[in-house]
Every structure is written in C-alpha cells, then in structure tokens.
Design a protein around this motif. Structure first.
Motif, PDB file in Angstrom:
ATOM      1  N   ILE A 190      19.808  11.048 -13.041  1.00  0.00           N
ATOM      2  CA  ILE A 190      20.458  11.339 -14.323  1.00  0.00           C
ATOM      3  C   ILE A 190      19.421  11.586 -15.409  1.00  0.00           C
ATOM      4  N   SER A 191      18.615  10.585 -15.693  1.00  0.00           N
ATOM      5  CA  SER A 191      17.529  10.706 -16.672  1.00  0.00           C
ATOM      6  C   SER A 191      16.491   9.664 -16.311  1.00  0.00           C
ATOM      7  N   ALA A 192      15.334   9.758 -16.944  1.00  0.00           N
ATOM      8  CA  ALA A 192      14.243   8.868 -16.571  1.00  0.00           C
ATOM      9  C   ALA A 192      14.631   7.400 -16.698  1.00  0.00           C
ATOM     10  N   LEU A 193      15.206   7.000 -17.851  1.00  0.00           N
ATOM     11  CA  LEU A 193      15.531   5.586 -18.051  1.00  0.00           C
ATOM     12  C   LEU A 193      16.577   5.088 -17.049  1.00  0.00           C
ATOM     13  N   VAL A 194      17.617   5.877 -16.844  1.00  0.00           N
ATOM     14  CA  VAL A 194      18.649   5.474 -15.885  1.00  0.00           C
ATOM     15  C   VAL A 194      18.082   5.433 -14.477  1.00  0.00           C
ATOM     16  N   ASP A 195      17.302   6.443 -14.128  1.00  0.00           N
ATOM     17  CA  ASP A 195      16.726   6.494 -12.776  1.00  0.00           C
ATOM     18  C   ASP A 195      15.785   5.326 -12.528  1.00  0.00           C
ATOM     19  N   ILE A 196      15.040   4.915 -13.558  1.00  0.00           N
ATOM     20  CA  ILE A 196      14.108   3.798 -13.394  1.00  0.00           C
ATOM     21  C   ILE A 196      14.866   2.502 -13.119  1.00  0.00           C
ATOM     22  N   THR A 197      15.951   2.256 -13.858  1.00  0.00           N
ATOM     23  CA  THR A 197      16.729   1.029 -13.605  1.00  0.00           C
ATOM     24  C   THR A 197      17.347   1.063 -12.220  1.00  0.00           C
ATOM     25  N   ASN A 198      17.839   2.220 -11.789  1.00  0.00           N
ATOM     26  CA  ASN A 198      18.405   2.325 -10.441  1.00  0.00           C
ATOM     27  C   ASN A 198      17.322   2.142  -9.382  1.00  0.00           C
ATOM     28  N   TYR A 199      16.153   2.682  -9.656  1.00  0.00           N
ATOM     29  CA  TYR A 199      15.058   2.569  -8.687  1.00  0.00           C
ATOM     30  C   TYR A 199      14.639   1.110  -8.509  1.00  0.00           C
ATOM     31  N   VAL A 200      14.497   0.373  -9.609  1.00  0.00           N
ATOM     32  CA  VAL A 200      14.110  -1.037  -9.523  1.00  0.00           C
ATOM     33  C   VAL A 200      15.199  -1.832  -8.794  1.00  0.00           C
ATOM     34  N   MET A 201      16.468  -1.486  -9.017  1.00  0.00           N
ATOM     35  CA  MET A 201      17.565  -2.182  -8.343  1.00  0.00           C
ATOM     36  C   MET A 201      17.475  -2.007  -6.835  1.00  0.00           C
ATOM     37  N   ILE A 202      17.227  -0.786  -6.369  1.00  0.00           N
ATOM     38  CA  ILE A 202      17.170  -0.544  -4.929  1.00  0.00           C
ATOM     39  C   ILE A 202      15.844  -1.004  -4.348  1.00  0.00           C
ATOM     40  N   ASP A 203      14.768  -0.825  -5.088  1.00  0.00           N
ATOM     41  CA  ASP A 203      13.445  -1.167  -4.591  1.00  0.00           C
ATOM     42  C   ASP A 203      13.269  -2.678  -4.465  1.00  0.00           C
ATOM     43  N   LEU A 204      13.689  -3.420  -5.488  1.00  0.00           N
ATOM     44  CA  LEU A 204      13.435  -4.860  -5.531  1.00  0.00           C
ATOM     45  C   LEU A 204      14.711  -5.699  -5.506  1.00  0.00           C
ATOM     46  N   GLY A 205      15.871  -5.047  -5.403  1.00  0.00           N
ATOM     47  CA  GLY A 205      17.123  -5.785  -5.404  1.00  0.00           C
ATOM     48  C   GLY A 205      17.424  -6.432  -6.732  1.00  0.00           C
TER      49      GLY A 205
ATOM     50  N   THR B 181       9.376  -2.452 -17.162  1.00  0.00           N
ATOM     51  CA  THR B 181       8.678  -1.970 -18.356  1.00  0.00           C
ATOM     52  C   THR B 181       7.510  -1.073 -17.975  1.00  0.00           C
ATOM     53  N   GLY B 182       6.766  -1.447 -16.934  1.00  0.00           N
ATOM     54  CA  GLY B 182       5.634  -0.629 -16.513  1.00  0.00           C
ATOM     55  C   GLY B 182       6.055   0.771 -16.109  1.00  0.00           C
ATOM     56  N   LEU B 183       7.146   0.895 -15.388  1.00  0.00           N
ATOM     57  CA  LEU B 183       7.634   2.222 -14.998  1.00  0.00           C
ATOM     58  C   LEU B 183       8.083   3.019 -16.212  1.00  0.00           C
ATOM     59  N   VAL B 184       8.747   2.362 -17.173  1.00  0.00           N
ATOM     60  CA  VAL B 184       9.176   3.072 -18.390  1.00  0.00           C
ATOM     61  C   VAL B 184       7.967   3.593 -19.149  1.00  0.00           C
ATOM     62  N   LEU B 185       6.942   2.766 -19.322  1.00  0.00           N
ATOM     63  CA  LEU B 185       5.743   3.199 -20.048  1.00  0.00           C
ATOM     64  C   LEU B 185       5.029   4.329 -19.310  1.00  0.00           C
ATOM     65  N   ASP B 186       4.956   4.252 -17.976  1.00  0.00           N
ATOM     66  CA  ASP B 186       4.261   5.282 -17.202  1.00  0.00           C
ATOM     67  C   ASP B 186       4.999   6.615 -17.244  1.00  0.00           C
ATOM     68  N   ILE B 187       6.322   6.583 -17.219  1.00  0.00           N
ATOM     69  CA  ILE B 187       7.103   7.819 -17.084  1.00  0.00           C
ATOM     70  C   ILE B 187       7.576   8.345 -18.437  1.00  0.00           C
ATOM     71  N   CYS B 188       7.987   7.439 -19.320  1.00  0.00           N
ATOM     72  CA  CYS B 188       8.562   7.853 -20.606  1.00  0.00           C
ATOM     73  C   CYS B 188       7.595   7.671 -21.777  1.00  0.00           C
ATOM     74  N   GLY B 189       6.486   7.000 -21.533  1.00  0.00           N
ATOM     75  CA  GLY B 189       5.566   6.727 -22.630  1.00  0.00           C
ATOM     76  C   GLY B 189       6.097   5.631 -23.520  1.00  0.00           C
ATOM     77  N   GLY B 190       5.534   5.504 -24.718  1.00  0.00           N
ATOM     78  CA  GLY B 190       6.042   4.549 -25.675  1.00  0.00           C
ATOM     79  C   GLY B 190       5.226   3.278 -25.754  1.00  0.00           C
ATOM     80  N   GLU B 191       5.758   2.306 -26.483  1.00  0.00           N
ATOM     81  CA  GLU B 191       5.079   1.059 -26.786  1.00  0.00           C
ATOM     82  C   GLU B 191       6.078  -0.073 -26.606  1.00  0.00           C
ATOM     83  N   ALA B 192       5.682  -1.127 -25.897  1.00  0.00           N
ATOM     84  CA  ALA B 192       6.592  -2.223 -25.561  1.00  0.00           C
ATOM     85  C   ALA B 192       6.416  -3.390 -26.507  1.00  0.00           C
ATOM     86  N   SER B 193       7.514  -4.081 -26.768  1.00  0.00           N
ATOM     87  CA  SER B 193       7.486  -5.297 -27.574  1.00  0.00           C
ATOM     88  C   SER B 193       7.210  -6.497 -26.681  1.00  0.00           C
TER      89      SER B 193
END
Length: 783
Positions: free
Chosen positions: A246-261, A377-389
């Motif tokens: 769908i989009s980077a953020l949605v795909d990242i959450t789905n990926y972490v769900m399947i990858d790490l349960g 968070t690491g995947l979001v920063l690597d793929i979408c860029g940005g700065e984390a709190s």
C-alpha cells in the motif's frame, strides 16, 4: 502463514533447499500446506529491448514497437503503455505464454489492423506488484534474451504453512526459523535491533486506562518522513505472504508483523487530537475501520482513542480517519500488548478478523515491545527518512518468568523415547529455554508451555515422532476378554439395526442455539467460548439437529427422509446416551414391495423405536405404552414406551408449536430412545442357556372383543398374554373395526404345546381364560 525461502534465510543460516525445509517443518509439527515457486510461471518471459517506438496509425494511445528478444530477429508488438520508448529494456511475453496477472494466454493478433506478436508486461500482469500504469523498466545493461525470472532472482519458493493455535511463537518468520534451527537444519542468526535513542521528546502523551485489556502501550513519533512506495524487496516479500503493498509506512508495519510476529500501527499525527490512550469503549461509540465498515462498540472492548474520538479497535484493526496516506509527514508509531482473551471476545462480537487479531488472540511476546518498536523505527528511518522522538512507555509489561522442574526421565515415561539429558538440554536451549539449576525458565514467547509434559513434547517433536520405537503393549496370557462395555455393544447393535432398516445415519452438532434448547426444556450447559451464538448451548435433545438435517434434505428435493443418530443428550447431571430418529415426507415401498406412497405416521415411528429397542436389548414384550410424551410432543399423537416409571423411549409427532419453531418438514415423525434407561438383562453375568426349539407345532386362535373407547390396544394385549403365561407365548392385534356395535379389536393368540399336543378341551379352557382376562378390562367377546 506464507513466507519465502529467502525471507526465512534472513533469520536462518542454512544451505537447505525448499524440499528439505518443507520436510523438516512438517516433521516438527508445522504442517506445510503447499510450496510454490513463482519463477515457474514466469520462466517463459524474457528480457527484451525496445529498438523503435512509432505511433499506431489507427490509435493515438497505442504504439508500434520493434522489440529485440535476443534471437536476432526483431518482433513487432503493439503497446499501450505510456512509458514505452526506444532504448528501454523491459519484460516480453511471446505468443503461447500464459499471463498470470491477467489470466489469459498470449497469441498473435491484429490490434486496430496492426499485427502484434506478444506483449511488453507490467508488474501487475506478472503478479509482482500493483503497478499497471506502465510496463516494467529494467536496467539498461540487463542481458537481452535471458529468462526474466532468473535475471530478477525470482527463483524463491513460497511456503504456506498451517499454524496450530498453541504455536503463537511461529506466527512470525523468525519463530519458524528458531524451530528449524533447533532441529540442526541451520543456525539462528542474531536479531539486529537498532539502538535509536531519539532526538526530541515525544509530543504526544500516551497512557493506558485499561490495564486489563492493554497492560502496556509504547509509542514514539517520527517527523519529516516521506511516505512513498516501499522498496521492491519488501513489496515482493509482502506479495509472497499474501499482502497487498500500500505505502511505505503500512508495508513496514505489515512486514514487522509477519517477520517477527509483532503487530504494530502507524497513525497520521496530523489527524490526532491531544493525548492518545488505550481505554474501554463507551456504549454506543462507533469507529470506521480500515476495511471501510462501521462498527458499534461496547464497554467490553479495548480501543485506542485520542481526546476527540476512537481511532483503533485495539489489537484488531485501525480506523480509517487516522490512517496514514501519501501526504503523511509525521507519524505516531504504536506498539502494545493486548490481552488475548479480550481480543478473542471482541473479534467474535464484531465478527471481525485480521492478521493482527490472529496473533494477539494467540498471545504475542509481551517482552518484545521495546525491541519491536526499535526494529519498526529503524525501518521507517531507513525507508521514509525523518527523525525519531524518544519512546513513551505506558503501563507495565505482563512478564512473569515461568519455571518448570526439568525431569529428563519423563521423555521415556511419557513419550516412550530415550533421549540423553545433554541432548534434551541442547534442544531446549536452541528453542530459547534457559536453565537455572534444576529448573527450566520458559521464554516469554511460549505462553503455551505449562508443565513437564510440554517440555517432553518439545524435545520429542524436534527429535522426531518417527523416532519413537514401536513397542507392543504387554498381553496377558490366556483368552482375551471383551473390552467393549454393554453400552458400547448396544450402540453398535442399534446402529447396525437402524441401517439395516433403511435409516440413514446423521451426525449433527452437540451445540445448538438457546431458543432451540428452550423448546426441549432448556440447556443445562452453556459454552464460555462458543463458535457462534447459534452454537452456544449443549443440546438437551437430539431432535433439533435431526430436524435441521431433514429440512436441508427436503429443501434439496428428498421425497422420503429416514434419519437416525446415536449421540448424547446433555443433562444437568451428565451425558445421556440416546438414539434419535426422524421420518419425514412419504413412506415409500422398498425393494420388491408394491403399493402407493403415503405420509409417515406415529405408528411408523413406534415400529422403528420398537425395532431399535429390541436391538439394544430392551425387553420389548414387557414394555408398557403410555399416551402423551411431554410438552415437546403432539398431545394426541405421541406416546412413551417404558417399564413402570422408567421411560425407555418417546415417539410420535412433534408438537405443532415446536415443529413451526424448528421449521420442520410437514408431517415429521420422530422418536428418542434413552439407552441408559434400558435395564441390564438378568442373565448378563450367566452363561447363555442352551437352544431348545419346541418339539410340537404352535397353535393360533383369534378373538374379537368389543372394547370401551378409552381402552388401549396395548393394555388388552398385555392382559391376553398374561391369561396363561405357560401356554400363551405371544399375542398381537391384527384388526380394528368400528361399527354399530362399537369398537372392535381382534387379537391373534399363539399357543405353544409342551410335551404333547393340546386337546380341544385344553384349548377351550385357555380360551375361557383369555376371555375372562379381557372382561376384567370391560371388553366383551364379539358374537
């Protein structure tokens, strides 16, 4: 659950091929449903270069391409993709090639009068993504003429495995890799968890106001992101797992769900108002979920909400209002632990399933919130860029180490397998268990492990159940004694007798709806976790299930329905073995018999009940018939069969009120036989007497009696049979006539002589006894 071989090898260091992995997975209890290789379907497609691109003479949106496929002879192809141009390299399918994304086979054709020899393909047509705006563009140096599947590295088998409800740890690729590593198929790679401290405080206040439903709720903000498309490698893996990119953020959450349960969620920060909390829903609150459906909530459900509204059905599905989009520049990443029982109840009430629910209701690892959020968070920063709190943590992690005494000898006593203590320890350690003295410390991701038997199961399945030796049970000397109980034998005889009489066996659910149970006196047992509200109560009678089966058969055109079931009724004091039978439609002659079809009646149900009672060992000749079988039966067309106050069976027509409530076929007749009420024969523990057939021929005499209208035929028959218990061996009703004199019943009496034949005087004397017995009931011998 689906995943690819390359994805598995991100966590498992192994050289094993797909066949070895599949065999090992099934051997250790992770059943492989299928192994598919997408490269097989894409091997006919080749890398091709567009040499020229000219406008189609008959269509402005089409181009005529000259395509080099590597065999020296350019082909003419008509293409409508806007990005097709001279010099580009793409993917070509020739005539005879099946296109999986479009479900058709290519052939040479004329398009608007111009011949086309195949097509240049898009990602969607090859099921490699959702992009259909243009054809696939490859690198300029891609080798023309080679197989696209080989060039793109698509030779990556996809596994589809069935996960049993107790194996929540295998709802992620890493958990499956851990199991495989325990077998020695490879080594589990260390999980890379990035250390992300955060450069600013989280601007969103986070709290949990429902510690029972959501004990722990962690979150952090990432700002300055670009929510475009996710990388190709991630999209390919998600597609392999059955997910739609769908989009980077949605795909990242789905990926972490399947990858790490580990399910997680990303909110668009601009759509949130004030603090975000996990709380109980208020009665009447609603949420528009990401599936486009509106759900009404109640106070038993945990939700994620801000100060304005509900945004998420906690642990099941996010809301559409705060979902991320391509314009999202700031996101709140949420990762929480939801109580499995609460998730299961909410999902059942809302009839809502999701990948997140399937994991949370099994139980995710409660100790993985911090590491899970760091990976996310690491995947979001690597793929979408940005700065984390920095991370905000609300609530307490429900992590209580579980200890179990380690007893190596149990492997032999419980599983029949001798496994060295050192090997048992090594297996458990590879599965993530730790040892503290004589105790085993269960890892936080294995909530299914409760006792020593579970440890034995873990060792046994990793060693392999096929390694359990086949050891015959000890056999006592002498003749083997029967093992079946009297009740089991009775059920077998009834089942055979019913089938021999032309009844079809039905097996219906033991669970029925409350309204159905109420028709038969109500249910004594309600399920705490039913399949559905229509299957919540244990049946007090077999008839609701048989009526439903009869109705389905009647709806499909069955003209004569004859069903029986051997099962259990559930009363307050326990289970009751019961036989139910149902007759509906027309009674039709069977085999060589002739005659017209007629509707079934109560006497047909009585005949079947008596036959099955006889097969079960009931003293049929001594049974007493009583009118009226209870509130569930027709008051004038039903009866019971029993011995004194001990009721053995009820039969007849259902009460019209109940027949209507169950939507029973018109004219339904039924019976219930209570097997537990049949008394044990007196000779059950004695040897069977020798067979002694009579030496002389039996004699029969007929008697016709005028009887009072309220006298039942059964009462008359019993009286006649008891007139001379030595000479009279049987009596049966063979005629009923109602005329000017009143009601007449004709009875055939069977007389059996013993050592010598009866004289006429003896027969006359027995006849007087018969008449006298009938007269005591108010009957008179008809002249």
């Amino acid at each position: 659950m689906k995943f690819s071989l390359s994805w598995l090898k991100d966590h498992l260091d192994t050289d094993a091929d797909a066949a070895a992995v599949a065999e090992t997975l099934t051997r250790i209890g992770l059943e492989v449903e299928s192994v598919d290789n997408p490269a097989e379907a894409l091997r006919p497609f080749t890398v091709a270069r567009v040499l020229t691109a000219e406008r189609h003479p008959q269509a402005d949106k089409l181009q005529v391409l000259s395509v080099d496929i590597g065999d020296g002879e350019p082909l003419q192809v008509v293409c409508g993709a806007p990005n097709a141009r001279a010099g580009m390299v793409g993917v070509f399918g020739g005539p005879g090639t099946y296109v999986p994304g479009s479900d058709f086979t290519l052939k040479k054709a004329a398009i608007r009068g111009v011949e086309s020899n195949g097509m240049m393909c898009s990602a969607r047509e090859l099921q490699l993504g959702t992009d259909h705006d243009g054809i696939i563009e490859l690198a300029a140096d891609a080798p023309v003429g080679t197989s696209f599947a080989d060039f793109a590295g698509l030779d990556d088998p996809i596994f589809d495995i069935s996960i049993t409800p107790n194996r929540q740890d295998c709802m992620g690729v890493r958990g499956i890799a851990r199991d495989l590593a325990a077998t020695g198929l490879g080594a589990l790679k260390p999980l890379k968890v990035p250390a992300i401290e955060g450069s600013f405080d989280n601007p969103v206040a986070i709290r949990t106001d429902d510690p029972e439903g959501c004990p722990a709720f962690f979150g952090r903000t990432v700002r300055g992101i670009s929510n475009g498309a996710s990388p190709d490698w991630m999209q390919r893996r998600l597609v392999a797992a059955g997910q739609r990119p769908i989009s980077a953020l949605v795909d990242i959450t789905n990926y972490v769900m399947i990858d790490l349960g580990r399910p997680a969620h990303a909110y668009d920060l601009s759509e949130l108002t004030g603090a975000v909390s996990a709380r109980r829903a208020r009665e009447g609150e609603t949420v528009l979920a990401l599936n486009g459906k509106q759900y009404e909530l109640d106070s038993s459900m945990t939700v994620i909400a801000d100060e304005a509204q509900v945004h998420d059905i906690g642990g099941i599905m996010g809301g559409e209002h705060s979902g991320v989009s391509e314009t999202t520049s700031e996101t709140l990443l949420e990762i929480a632990y939801f109580t499995p029982e609460n998730i299961a109840r909410t999902g059942q009430k809302l009839q809502l399933t999701s990948d997140a629910r399937s994991r949370f209701e099994r139980g995710v690892d409660p100790a993985f919130l911090d590491d899970g959020l760091a990976v996310l968070t690491g995947l979001v920063l690597d793929i979408c860029g940005g700065e984390a709190s920095r991370v905000t943590r609300a609530g307490q992690l429900p992590v209580t180490p579980k200890r179990i005494a380690f007893e190596p000898s149990k492997a032999a006593s419980l599983a029949g397998m001798e496994v060295a203590e050192a090997e048992q320890r090594a297996i458990l350690q590879r599965l993530g268990f730790e040892f503290d003295g004589k105790d085993v410390v269960v890892p936080s991701w294995r909530r299914d492990i409760d006792g020593g038997a579970d440890l034995v199961e873990e060792v046994t399945r990793i060693v392999g159940f096929d390694a359990i030796p086949s050891t015959p049970l000890p056999r006592a000397s002498g003749v083997a004694r029967p093992t079946a109980t009297r009740g089991q034998l009775a059920e077998r005889r009834v089942r055979r007798a019913a089938a021999a009489r032309g009844l079809d066996e039905a097996i219906t659910w033991s669970f029925i709806a409350e309204r159905e149970a109420a028709l038969f006196g109500g249910s004594a047992h309600a399920l705490a976790n039913p399949i559905s509200e229509e299957m919540k109560h244990m049946r007090p009678s077999l008839l609701p299930g048989l009526v439903a089966a009869a109705r389905r058969n009647a709806d499909r055109g069955a003209a004569s329905i004859r069903l029986f079931e051997v099962g259990r009724r559930y009363q307050a004091d326990g289970e009751r073995p019961t036989v139910g039978l149902l007759l509906a439609g027309d009674k039709r002659p069977r085999g060589w018999q002739s005659g017209k079809a007629r509707p079934f009646n109560a006497f047909d149900a009585k005949a079947e009940a008596l036959a099955l009672l006889d097969a079960a060992g009931a003293p049929v000749a001594s049974l007493q018939l009583s009118m009226g079988a209870g509130d569930a039966w027709h008051p004038g067309r039903s009866a019971t069969l029993g011995l004194g106050k001990n009721m053995l069976a009820a039969f007849g027509e259902l009460h019209p009120r109940i027949a209507k409530a169950l939507d029973a076929p018109v004219g339904t007749m039924a019976a219930e036989i209570y097997l537990d009420a049949i008394p044990a024969p007196r000779s059950a523990d004695r040897a069977r007497p020798a067979f002694s057939p009579p030496l002389l021929q039996a004699v029969s005499r007929d008697f016709a009696f005028l009887v009072p209208e309220n006298l039942s035929a059964d009462t008359l028959i019993r009286a006649v049979r008891g007139a001379d218990k030595v000479a009279i061996t049987d009596a049966r009703l063979f005629d009923r006539y109602e005329g000017e004199q009143g009601l007449s019943l004709a009875v055939e009496v069977r007389l059996q002589p013993g050592e010598k034949s009866f004289t006429e005087a003896e027969i006359a004397e027995i006849g007087k006894k018969v008449v006298a017995a009938a007269e005591k009931l108010g009957a008179q011998l008809r002249g």
